[in-house]
Design a protein around this motif. Structure first.
Motif, PDB file in Angstrom:
ATOM      1  N   TRP A   8     -34.800  36.630 -47.163  1.00 33.37           N
ATOM      2  CA  TRP A   8     -34.574  37.493 -46.090  1.00 33.37           C
ATOM      3  C   TRP A   8     -34.710  39.076 -46.533  1.00 33.37           C
ATOM      4  O   TRP A   8     -35.566  39.966 -46.224  1.00 33.37           O
ATOM      5  CB  TRP A   8     -33.575  37.312 -44.982  1.00 33.37           C
ATOM      6  CG  TRP A   8     -33.957  36.053 -44.555  1.00 33.37           C
ATOM      7  CD1 TRP A   8     -32.987  35.022 -44.515  1.00 33.37           C
ATOM      8  CD2 TRP A   8     -35.126  35.897 -43.409  1.00 33.37           C
ATOM      9  NE1 TRP A   8     -33.632  34.111 -43.616  1.00 33.37           N
ATOM     10  CE2 TRP A   8     -34.825  34.344 -42.924  1.00 33.37           C
ATOM     11  CE3 TRP A   8     -35.805  36.583 -42.962  1.00 33.37           C
ATOM     12  CZ2 TRP A   8     -35.478  33.926 -41.922  1.00 33.37           C
ATOM     13  CZ3 TRP A   8     -36.695  36.011 -42.025  1.00 33.37           C
ATOM     14  CH2 TRP A   8     -36.516  34.623 -41.347  1.00 33.37           C
ATOM     15  N   ALA A  12     -37.408  41.857 -46.003  1.00 34.88           N
ATOM     16  CA  ALA A  12     -37.176  43.260 -45.396  1.00 34.88           C
ATOM     17  C   ALA A  12     -37.565  44.154 -46.420  1.00 34.88           C
ATOM     18  O   ALA A  12     -38.157  45.221 -45.869  1.00 34.88           O
ATOM     19  CB  ALA A  12     -35.579  43.344 -45.436  1.00 34.88           C
ATOM     20  N   GLN A  13     -37.511  43.937 -47.720  1.00 37.82           N
ATOM     21  CA  GLN A  13     -37.984  45.217 -48.649  1.00 37.82           C
ATOM     22  C   GLN A  13     -39.486  45.240 -48.701  1.00 37.82           C
ATOM     23  O   GLN A  13     -39.955  46.429 -49.023  1.00 37.82           O
ATOM     24  CB  GLN A  13     -37.539  44.864 -49.971  1.00 37.82           C
ATOM     25  CG  GLN A  13     -35.925  44.800 -50.287  1.00 37.82           C
ATOM     26  CD  GLN A  13     -35.630  44.444 -51.565  1.00 37.82           C
ATOM     27  OE1 GLN A  13     -36.075  43.676 -52.264  1.00 37.82           O
ATOM     28  NE2 GLN A  13     -34.280  44.975 -51.922  1.00 37.82           N
ATOM     29  N   ARG A  14     -40.048  44.079 -48.417  1.00 37.21           N
ATOM     30  CA  ARG A  14     -41.666  44.143 -48.457  1.00 37.21           C
ATOM     31  C   ARG A  14     -42.026  44.728 -47.118  1.00 37.21           C
ATOM     32  O   ARG A  14     -42.992  45.777 -47.113  1.00 37.21           O
ATOM     33  CB  ARG A  14     -42.131  42.961 -48.465  1.00 37.21           C
ATOM     34  CG  ARG A  14     -43.627  42.652 -48.465  1.00 37.21           C
ATOM     35  CD  ARG A  14     -44.385  43.410 -49.673  1.00 37.21           C
ATOM     36  NE  ARG A  14     -45.830  43.049 -49.633  1.00 37.21           N
ATOM     37  CZ  ARG A  14     -46.662  44.412 -49.821  1.00 37.21           C
ATOM     38  NH1 ARG A  14     -46.192  45.223 -50.383  1.00 37.21           N
ATOM     39  NH2 ARG A  14     -47.779  44.143 -49.807  1.00 37.21           N
ATOM     40  N   LEU A  15     -41.489  44.603 -46.096  1.00 42.15           N
ATOM     41  CA  LEU A  15     -41.776  45.198 -44.885  1.00 42.15           C
ATOM     42  C   LEU A  15     -41.539  46.774 -44.982  1.00 42.15           C
ATOM     43  O   LEU A  15     -42.304  47.495 -44.394  1.00 42.15           O
ATOM     44  CB  LEU A  15     -41.076  44.626 -43.462  1.00 42.15           C
ATOM     45  CG  LEU A  15     -41.423  43.398 -42.891  1.00 42.15           C
ATOM     46  CD1 LEU A  15     -40.124  42.760 -42.198  1.00 42.15           C
ATOM     47  CD2 LEU A  15     -42.655  43.496 -42.366  1.00 42.15           C
ATOM     48  N   GLN A  16     -40.299  47.202 -45.267  1.00 40.27           N
ATOM     49  CA  GLN A  16     -39.992  48.502 -45.730  1.00 40.27           C
ATOM     50  C   GLN A  16     -41.343  49.059 -46.491  1.00 40.27           C
ATOM     51  O   GLN A  16     -41.446  50.239 -46.218  1.00 40.27           O
ATOM     52  CB  GLN A  16     -38.864  48.818 -46.410  1.00 40.27           C
ATOM     53  CG  GLN A  16     -38.347  50.030 -46.804  1.00 40.27           C
ATOM     54  CD  GLN A  16     -38.014  51.037 -45.513  1.00 40.27           C
ATOM     55  OE1 GLN A  16     -37.720  50.521 -44.554  1.00 40.27           O
ATOM     56  NE2 GLN A  16     -38.314  52.308 -45.600  1.00 40.27           N
ATOM     57  N   VAL A  38     -42.183  48.853 -37.605  1.00 36.32           N
ATOM     58  CA  VAL A  38     -41.772  48.003 -38.603  1.00 36.32           C
ATOM     59  C   VAL A  38     -40.943  48.633 -39.541  1.00 36.32           C
ATOM     60  O   VAL A  38     -39.969  47.782 -39.857  1.00 36.32           O
ATOM     61  CB  VAL A  38     -43.338  48.038 -39.515  1.00 36.32           C
ATOM     62  CG1 VAL A  38     -43.133  46.998 -40.711  1.00 36.32           C
ATOM     63  CG2 VAL A  38     -44.204  47.148 -38.757  1.00 36.32           C
ATOM     64  N   GLN A  39     -40.883  49.909 -39.975  1.00 40.90           N
ATOM     65  CA  GLN A  39     -39.858  50.317 -40.675  1.00 40.90           C
ATOM     66  C   GLN A  39     -38.296  50.208 -39.765  1.00 40.90           C
ATOM     67  O   GLN A  39     -37.461  49.916 -40.640  1.00 40.90           O
ATOM     68  CB  GLN A  39     -39.994  51.858 -40.966  1.00 40.90           C
ATOM     69  CG  GLN A  39     -39.112  52.615 -41.957  1.00 40.90           C
ATOM     70  CD  GLN A  39     -39.629  53.953 -42.092  1.00 40.90           C
ATOM     71  OE1 GLN A  39     -39.726  54.437 -41.158  1.00 40.90           O
ATOM     72  NE2 GLN A  39     -39.621  54.239 -43.323  1.00 40.90           N
ATOM     73  N   SER A  42     -37.433  46.732 -40.345  1.00 44.92           N
ATOM     74  CA  SER A  42     -36.924  46.246 -41.760  1.00 44.92           C
ATOM     75  C   SER A  42     -35.662  46.677 -41.849  1.00 44.92           C
ATOM     76  O   SER A  42     -34.745  46.203 -42.658  1.00 44.92           O
ATOM     77  CB  SER A  42     -37.860  46.892 -42.643  1.00 44.92           C
ATOM     78  OG  SER A  42     -37.843  48.384 -42.808  1.00 44.92           O
TER      79      SER A  42
END
Length: 89
Positions: A8, A12-16, A38-39, A42
């Motif tokens: 997870w 979250a880091q990839r979405l950021q 999206v930010q 995340s």
């Protein structure tokens, strides 16, 4: 066989990172609004995983703009004589 738990924090880091790049290159206000959402999602996910407040995470990532790239940091430089520099990876 039991499936492994999702990473997870990695998600979250990839979405950021995707949101950061999207905000940097959004062609219009509608896309920028979607990347901002999206930010925000995340950051909420990271807050839930780490226990840190969303506001603190927002401050942490506020300085990160543009396309996400690895950051380079130099902590020390050693000189030996006048013609040599020691570099350690």
């Amino acid at each position: 066989m039991t499936p492994s738990a999702p990473d997870w924090l990695g998600i979250a880091q990839r979405l950021q990172a995707l949101a950061q790049a999207g905000l940097a290159y959004a062609p219009n206000a509608f896309d920028a609004e979607r990347y901002a959402e999206v930010q925000a999602l995340s950051l909420q996910l990271m807050a839930g995983l780490t226990g840190e407040p969303v506001a603190q995470l927002q401050t942490l990532f506020a300085g990160e703009t543009g396309y996400p790239t690895p950051k380079v940091d130099i902590r020390a430089v050693l000189f030996r004589g006048r013609d040599e520099i020691l570099l350690v990876q």
